[in-house]
Scaffold this motif. Structure first.
Motif, PDB file in Angstrom:
ATOM      1  N   LYS A  69       0.857  -1.101   0.047  1.00 47.60           N
ATOM      2  CA  LYS A  69       0.032   0.028   0.043  1.00 47.60           C
ATOM      3  C   LYS A  69       0.941   1.071  -0.068  1.00 47.60           C
ATOM      4  CE  LYS A  69      -3.659  -2.181   3.007  1.00 47.60           C
ATOM      5  NZ  LYS A  69      -4.305  -1.946   4.220  1.00 47.60           N
ATOM      6  N   ASP A  70       0.361   2.384  -0.436  1.00 48.16           N
ATOM      7  CA  ASP A  70       1.041   3.576  -0.176  1.00 48.16           C
ATOM      8  C   ASP A  70       1.329   3.823   1.424  1.00 48.16           C
ATOM      9  OD1 ASP A  70       1.190   4.030  -2.847  1.00 48.16           O
ATOM     10  OD2 ASP A  70      -0.579   5.515  -2.767  1.00 48.16           O
ATOM     11  N   ILE A  71       2.564   4.351   1.813  1.00 42.72           N
ATOM     12  CA  ILE A  71       3.070   4.228   3.181  1.00 42.72           C
ATOM     13  C   ILE A  71       3.427   5.903   3.259  1.00 42.72           C
ATOM     14  CG2 ILE A  71       4.354   3.633   5.173  1.00 42.72           C
ATOM     15  CD1 ILE A  71       4.585   1.129   3.507  1.00 42.72           C
ATOM     16  N   GLU A  72       2.671   6.632   4.135  1.00 42.58           N
ATOM     17  CA  GLU A  72       3.144   7.862   4.232  1.00 42.58           C
ATOM     18  C   GLU A  72       4.224   8.121   5.205  1.00 42.58           C
ATOM     19  OE1 GLU A  72       1.626  10.259   2.577  1.00 42.58           O
ATOM     20  OE2 GLU A  72       0.253   8.880   1.673  1.00 42.58           O
ATOM     21  N   GLU A  73       5.100   9.372   5.139  1.00 39.79           N
ATOM     22  CA  GLU A  73       6.173   9.499   5.998  1.00 39.79           C
ATOM     23  C   GLU A  73       5.655   9.585   7.416  1.00 39.79           C
ATOM     24  OE1 GLU A  73       8.968  13.433   6.789  1.00 39.79           O
ATOM     25  OE2 GLU A  73       7.950  13.204   5.005  1.00 39.79           O
ATOM     26  N   GLY A  74       6.376   8.916   8.161  1.00 37.02           N
ATOM     27  CA  GLY A  74       6.182   8.986   9.559  1.00 37.02           C
ATOM     28  C   GLY A  74       5.250   7.944   9.935  1.00 37.02           C
ATOM     29  N   GLU A  75       4.491   7.228   9.176  1.00 33.99           N
ATOM     30  CA  GLU A  75       3.779   6.155   9.156  1.00 33.99           C
ATOM     31  C   GLU A  75       4.584   4.946   9.511  1.00 33.99           C
ATOM     32  OE1 GLU A  75       0.129   3.506   6.686  1.00 33.99           O
ATOM     33  OE2 GLU A  75       1.013   5.180   5.901  1.00 33.99           O
ATOM     34  N   GLU A  76       4.107   3.783  10.457  1.00 30.73           N
ATOM     35  CA  GLU A  76       4.725   2.657  10.950  1.00 30.73           C
ATOM     36  C   GLU A  76       4.350   1.695   9.502  1.00 30.73           C
ATOM     37  OE1 GLU A  76       5.238  -0.608  14.812  1.00 30.73           O
ATOM     38  OE2 GLU A  76       3.692   1.193  14.572  1.00 30.73           O
ATOM     39  N   ILE A  77       5.447   0.890   9.464  1.00 38.03           N
ATOM     40  CA  ILE A  77       5.510  -0.087   8.473  1.00 38.03           C
ATOM     41  C   ILE A  77       5.178  -1.330   9.141  1.00 38.03           C
ATOM     42  CG2 ILE A  77       7.037  -1.477   6.947  1.00 38.03           C
ATOM     43  CD1 ILE A  77       8.612   0.976   6.675  1.00 38.03           C
ATOM     44  N   PHE A  78       4.040  -2.215   8.680  1.00 38.53           N
ATOM     45  CA  PHE A  78       3.472  -3.351   9.319  1.00 38.53           C
ATOM     46  C   PHE A  78       3.649  -4.591   8.103  1.00 38.53           C
ATOM     47  CE2 PHE A  78       0.996  -0.245  11.697  1.00 38.53           C
ATOM     48  CZ  PHE A  78       1.381  -0.492  13.015  1.00 38.53           C
ATOM     49  N   THR A  79       3.921  -5.699   8.623  1.00 32.49           N
ATOM     50  CA  THR A  79       4.062  -6.819   7.884  1.00 32.49           C
ATOM     51  C   THR A  79       2.960  -7.987   8.648  1.00 32.49           C
ATOM     52  OG1 THR A  79       5.556  -7.934   8.931  1.00 32.49           O
ATOM     53  CG2 THR A  79       6.285  -6.863   7.129  1.00 32.49           C
ATOM     54  N   SER A  80       2.367  -8.910   8.033  1.00 30.89           N
ATOM     55  CA  SER A  80       1.774  -9.879   8.985  1.00 30.89           C
ATOM     56  C   SER A  80       2.381 -11.113   9.098  1.00 30.89           C
ATOM     57  CB  SER A  80       0.567 -10.351   7.808  1.00 30.89           C
ATOM     58  OG  SER A  80      -0.249 -11.283   8.485  1.00 30.89           O
ATOM     59  N   TYR A  81       2.044 -11.618  10.572  1.00 34.73           N
ATOM     60  CA  TYR A  81       2.673 -12.582  10.899  1.00 34.73           C
ATOM     61  C   TYR A  81       1.991 -14.104  10.751  1.00 34.73           C
ATOM     62  CZ  TYR A  81       5.389  -9.575  14.100  1.00 34.73           C
ATOM     63  OH  TYR A  81       6.263  -8.361  14.499  1.00 34.73           O
ATOM     64  N   LEU A  82       0.662 -13.573  10.057  1.00 33.13           N
ATOM     65  CA  LEU A  82      -0.353 -14.831   9.445  1.00 33.13           C
ATOM     66  C   LEU A  82      -0.009 -14.949   8.256  1.00 33.13           C
ATOM     67  CD1 LEU A  82      -3.103 -13.774  12.005  1.00 33.13           C
ATOM     68  CD2 LEU A  82      -1.300 -15.394  12.513  1.00 33.13           C
ATOM     69  N   ASP A  83      -0.486 -16.202   7.719  1.00 27.10           N
ATOM     70  CA  ASP A  83      -0.661 -16.415   6.195  1.00 27.10           C
ATOM     71  C   ASP A  83      -1.988 -15.776   5.808  1.00 27.10           C
ATOM     72  OD1 ASP A  83      -2.500 -18.360   6.786  1.00 27.10           O
ATOM     73  OD2 ASP A  83      -1.196 -20.074   7.024  1.00 27.10           O
ATOM     74  N   GLU A  84      -2.050 -15.721   4.369  1.00 28.54           N
ATOM     75  CA  GLU A  84      -3.389 -15.258   3.844  1.00 28.54           C
ATOM     76  C   GLU A  84      -4.727 -16.011   4.360  1.00 28.54           C
ATOM     77  OE1 GLU A  84      -3.014 -14.818  -0.497  1.00 28.54           O
ATOM     78  OE2 GLU A  84      -1.100 -13.944  -0.196  1.00 28.54           O
ATOM     79  N   CYS A  85      -4.688 -17.138   4.636  1.00 26.45           N
ATOM     80  CA  CYS A  85      -5.770 -17.918   4.899  1.00 26.45           C
ATOM     81  C   CYS A  85      -6.165 -17.490   6.391  1.00 26.45           C
ATOM     82  CB  CYS A  85      -5.588 -19.378   4.815  1.00 26.45           C
ATOM     83  SG  CYS A  85      -7.046 -20.593   5.459  1.00 26.45           S
ATOM     84  N   MET A  86      -5.188 -17.527   7.143  1.00 29.93           N
ATOM     85  CA  MET A  86      -5.501 -17.120   8.553  1.00 29.93           C
ATOM     86  C   MET A  86      -5.958 -15.726   8.695  1.00 29.93           C
ATOM     87  SD  MET A  86      -5.875 -17.857  11.661  1.00 29.93           S
ATOM     88  CE  MET A  86      -5.220 -19.608  11.949  1.00 29.93           C
ATOM     89  N   LEU A  87      -5.478 -14.743   7.833  1.00 34.34           N
ATOM     90  CA  LEU A  87      -5.739 -13.338   7.840  1.00 34.34           C
ATOM     91  C   LEU A  87      -7.380 -13.268   7.611  1.00 34.34           C
ATOM     92  CD1 LEU A  87      -2.718 -11.372   6.068  1.00 34.34           C
ATOM     93  CD2 LEU A  87      -3.636 -11.390   8.509  1.00 34.34           C
ATOM     94  N   GLU A  88      -8.110 -14.324   6.701  1.00 33.99           N
ATOM     95  CA  GLU A  88      -9.345 -14.036   6.421  1.00 33.99           C
ATOM     96  C   GLU A  88     -10.333 -14.699   7.549  1.00 33.99           C
ATOM     97  OE1 GLU A  88     -10.668 -12.438   3.669  1.00 33.99           O
ATOM     98  OE2 GLU A  88      -8.492 -11.952   3.435  1.00 33.99           O
ATOM     99  N   ARG A  89      -9.762 -15.146   8.544  1.00 36.71           N
ATOM    100  CA  ARG A  89     -10.636 -15.644   9.541  1.00 36.71           C
ATOM    101  C   ARG A  89     -11.024 -14.749  10.479  1.00 36.71           C
ATOM    102  NH1 ARG A  89      -8.509 -21.901  10.244  1.00 36.71           N
ATOM    103  NH2 ARG A  89      -9.968 -21.932  11.814  1.00 36.71           N
ATOM    104  N   SER A  90     -11.844 -15.186  11.672  1.00 36.97           N
ATOM    105  CA  SER A  90     -12.538 -14.382  12.607  1.00 36.97           C
ATOM    106  C   SER A  90     -11.497 -13.727  13.338  1.00 36.97           C
ATOM    107  CB  SER A  90     -13.695 -14.953  13.564  1.00 36.97           C
ATOM    108  OG  SER A  90     -12.927 -15.877  14.318  1.00 36.97           O
ATOM    109  N   ARG A  91     -11.689 -12.388  14.124  1.00 31.64           N
ATOM    110  CA  ARG A  91     -10.885 -11.759  14.855  1.00 31.64           C
ATOM    111  C   ARG A  91     -10.385 -12.504  15.974  1.00 31.64           C
ATOM    112  NH1 ARG A  91     -12.465  -8.891  19.835  1.00 31.64           N
ATOM    113  NH2 ARG A  91     -11.083  -6.859  20.193  1.00 31.64           N
ATOM    114  N   HIS A  92     -11.438 -13.313  16.466  1.00 34.21           N
ATOM    115  CA  HIS A  92     -11.056 -14.181  17.632  1.00 34.21           C
ATOM    116  C   HIS A  92      -9.901 -15.248  17.243  1.00 34.21           C
ATOM    117  CE1 HIS A  92     -11.428 -16.322  21.602  1.00 34.21           C
ATOM    118  NE2 HIS A  92     -11.824 -17.274  20.845  1.00 34.21           N
ATOM    119  N   SER A  93     -10.102 -15.936  16.188  1.00 32.92           N
ATOM    120  CA  SER A  93      -9.158 -17.034  15.612  1.00 32.92           C
ATOM    121  C   SER A  93      -7.828 -16.239  15.268  1.00 32.92           C
ATOM    122  CB  SER A  93      -9.567 -17.408  14.269  1.00 32.92           C
ATOM    123  OG  SER A  93     -10.863 -18.177  14.516  1.00 32.92           O
ATOM    124  N   ARG A  94      -7.927 -15.001  14.713  1.00 29.19           N
ATOM    125  CA  ARG A  94      -6.337 -14.389  14.281  1.00 29.19           C
ATOM    126  C   ARG A  94      -5.898 -14.179  15.893  1.00 29.19           C
ATOM    127  NH1 ARG A  94      -9.783 -11.132  11.246  1.00 29.19           N
ATOM    128  NH2 ARG A  94      -9.073  -9.121  12.611  1.00 29.19           N
TER     129      ARG A  94
END
Length: 383
Positions: free
Chosen positions: A322-347
């Motif tokens: 995504k576009d990242i603005e100056e001063g914005e924190e850079i995030f990656t995902s520790y979960l795979d794509e399948c897990m990212l689509e699961r419920s908040r509680h599951s994640r």
């Protein structure tokens, strides 16, 4: 690329610890930075199943043709051989132990950083050597799909032993360790799973026997060893390389007629079907590595960056999704794509199990009204 000009590590309000921040605007698709790891290694079972990779950088040592033959189980005539990126004429072996490297440069780097300490001193490798005992014990408690390797710890310790400045090397290792003793113990057990948690003491004793050096004693105590297991479990970054995927990528640059392109696309689709039938999802040379800068990235269920391996070795390229603005924190995902689509509680359950934190990213905060049930439980209730 000037890493310091583009990103900086500082306090994050999300994790209450360190985070990685952009020092300029970064456009979607841009490489934020590239980084070589402190150490990396191939997964033990991946190596045992004859996935040939450089012992240092994990670059494939098979040609695309050889790769396809192994993954399909039968001979396949691969067209456009000029698209294969493996140069077998550059492959060299350690004269003392026989392990293979993709180049003299990798052999030299490995020897100077850690391999001098770890070299088995003989080409007649067998299970009586302490390091082989460590590796075999690990394989019996960490089956595929693999997520880490005990040999990453071994190389990390050897790196300290061989360093010209051991205090600095120890500090670079400790930068990853910032949890309590109890947290380290819990993470170490989670890495192996409940069934094999009791084997930590065995792995500890084998590593101590294989690495009897005074300069690393703080890591060879029971608590120190657990901290290293927690380190690789929470900071280890998976690495994947592939001769056939590189061939496929190169064929996309070929100048072909529409008919030829259609025939090639059909061939590649059928090829992947054959590989899936014979080898399943395990197509790549796979391993794990520790990256100083990338490890500062916190998790988000809506990441703005992802690690990639465009060089087909262990060099990591962090790419903005995504576009990242100056001063914005850079995030990656520790979960795979399948897990990212699961419920908040599951994640959150998965993140707490493997990383011991409650995710408070934008997606999780926006889903606070969701019921505290796993995705499976939610599906059961809707039936």
């Amino acid at each position: 690329m000037n890493i310091e000009r583009d990103v900086e590590v500082r306090l994050s309000h999300i994790s209450k610890g360190k985070g990685l921040f952009a020092k300029r605007k970064i456009n979607k698709g841009s490489v934020i930075f590239e980084e070589d790891p402190l150490v990396s290694c191939q997964f033990s079972w991946n190596e045992a199943y004859k996935y040939r990779a450089c012992n240092h950088c994990l670059r494939p040592l098979e040609t695309a043709q050889e790769n396809v033959i192994r993954l399909t189980g039968h001979n396949v005539d691969l067209p456009y051989p000029e698209c294969c990126t493996t140069n077998k004429s550059n492959i060299v072996s350690c004269e003392m132990c026989g392990v293979e490297y993709c180049s003299v440069e990798c052999l030299t780097a490995a020897f100077n950083i850690y391999h001098k300490t770890l070299c088995l001193q003989t080409k007649d490798r067998n299970l009586t050597h302490p390091l082989e005992q460590v590796n075999e014990a690990w394989k019996q408690v960490h089956y595929p799909p693999e997520t880490s390797s005990i040999m990453l710890i071994v190389r990390l310790l050897a790196r300290i032993i061989q360093s010209s400045n051991q205090d600095t090397a120890i500090e670079e290792t400790l930068q990853f360790c910032h949890r309590t003793v109890n947290e380290d113990a819990e993470l170490a057990h989670n890495l192996l799973g409940e069934k094999f948690a009791s084997q930590i003491s065995l792995l500890h004793s084998l590593v101590v026997a294989a690495m009897p050096h005074d300069c690393i004693q703080q890591f060879l105590t029971p608590a120190g060893f657990q901290s290293l297991l927690a380190l690789i479990g929470t900071n280890g970054q998976g690495v994947g390389t592939s001769a056939i995927s590189q061939w496929v990528n190169k064929t996309s640059d070929l100048t072909l007629s529409d008919e030829e392109r259609e025939a090639l696309d059909s061939f590649i689709d059928n090829l992947y079907e054959e590989m899936d039938k014979h080898s399943g999802t395990f197509l790549n040379n796979e391993g794990v590595a520790l990256y100083s800068l990338q490890s500062a990235c916190n998790h988000s269920c809506v990441p703005n960056a992802e690690p990639t391996f465009v060089h087909n070795n262990h060099k990591l390229s962090l790419v903005a999704v995504k576009d990242i603005e100056e001063g914005e924190e850079i995030f990656t995902s520790y979960l795979d794509e399948c897990m990212l689509e699961r419920s908040r509680h599951s994640r959150r359950k998965e993140l707490m199990k493997n990383y011991l934190f409650v995710c408070k990213c934008l997606k999780c905060e926006e889903q606070t009204e969701q019921p505290d049930v796993t995705s499976e439980e939610d599906e059961d209730m809707s039936e």
